[in-house]
Design an enzyme around this catalytic site. Structure first.
Site, PDB file in Angstrom:
ATOM      1  N   THR A 171      25.427 -18.241  -6.231  1.00 41.29           N
ATOM      2  CA  THR A 171      26.590 -19.558  -6.440  1.00 41.29           C
ATOM      3  C   THR A 171      26.000 -20.745  -6.003  1.00 41.29           C
ATOM      4  O   THR A 171      25.217 -20.799  -4.986  1.00 41.29           O
ATOM      5  CB  THR A 171      27.793 -18.912  -5.986  1.00 41.29           C
ATOM      6  N   ASP A 222      31.924 -11.677  -9.157  1.00 39.53           N
ATOM      7  CA  ASP A 222      32.543 -12.217 -10.088  1.00 39.53           C
ATOM      8  C   ASP A 222      34.038 -11.511  -9.899  1.00 39.53           C
ATOM      9  O   ASP A 222      34.354 -10.775  -9.380  1.00 39.53           O
ATOM     10  CB  ASP A 222      32.096 -11.760 -11.515  1.00 39.53           C
ATOM     11  N   THR A 223      35.110 -12.623  -9.977  1.00 39.03           N
ATOM     12  CA  THR A 223      36.340 -12.552  -9.453  1.00 39.03           C
ATOM     13  C   THR A 223      37.138 -13.023 -10.831  1.00 39.03           C
ATOM     14  O   THR A 223      37.170 -13.905 -11.310  1.00 39.03           O
ATOM     15  CB  THR A 223      36.471 -13.224  -7.962  1.00 39.03           C
TER      16      THR A 223
END
Length: 193
Positions: A7, A68-69
């Site tokens: 990220t 991933d959210t």
């Protein structure tokens, strides 16, 4: 040992780094010269996380994890879900996403929601998945200045404060990402360094 977090989100890196012990140094993509956006085109959280981890691993050969959210709102049939970061459009801000969410929930009595995170880890060239979720609800107006994303409008079950109002140390105990991270950390604790 260096462990890449796939990220460029400095908020996520700070939040996650606080969970690791001294054996691991978490670094972000900018630290290894990857500045491009990694596509998140899959239709589920696990596949997006795996794609990001593979993308970085293929370029570096190093141990990497990616997450991933999604925010899943019952009254919206699970939306925004996998599209949470781009809910209001590809180049819109987190505030724009919140505005759209609250507009779509106008008049809705059921405001139950959950944050769900899937973490993909590539460690010693093997792949692993870890999931965490936290139940709660969407409040009517944003509160708080901490956190990021939908945190100002999400209140976890058992709390009177939003994720943007509670201290990071408390959020790191109860959040979806923290729960997935606990599983990842338990796995890493069993690995030789």
């Amino acid at each position: 040992m260096k462990l890449i977090f796939a990220t460029n989100n400095k908020h996520k890196i700070r939040e996650i780094s606080a969970l690791f012990d001294e054996r691991f140094k978490v670094i972000g993509l900018a630290d290894i010269g990857i500045t491009e956006d990694i596509p998140e085109d899959a239709d589920n959280l696990a596949d997006n996380a795996l794609f990001k981890a593979r993308y970085v691993h293929d370029r570096t050969g190093l141990n990497v994890f990616a997450d991933d959210t999604g925010l899943e709102v019952d009254a919206l049939d699970g939306a925004p879900g996998v599209l949470s970061a781009r809910y209001a459009g590809a180049n819109m801000s987190p505030d724009d996403n919140i505005i759209k969410l609250l507009k779509e929930l106008e008049g809705a009595e059921d405001r139950k929601a959950r944050f769900r995170t899937v973490i993909a880890l590539i460690y010693d060239n093997s792949e692993y998945l870890f999931e965490g979720k936290v139940e709660g609800e969407i409040i009517h107006t944003g509160r708080g200045t901490g956190g990021f994303g939908y945190d100002p409008v999400f209140m976890a079950e058992g709390y009177d404060l939003t994720f943007a109002e509670i201290p990071l140390s408390e959020k790191n105990k109860i959040s979806h990402r923290a729960r997935a991270m606990k599983k990842l950390l338990a796995f890493l604790a069993q690995q030789p360094v």
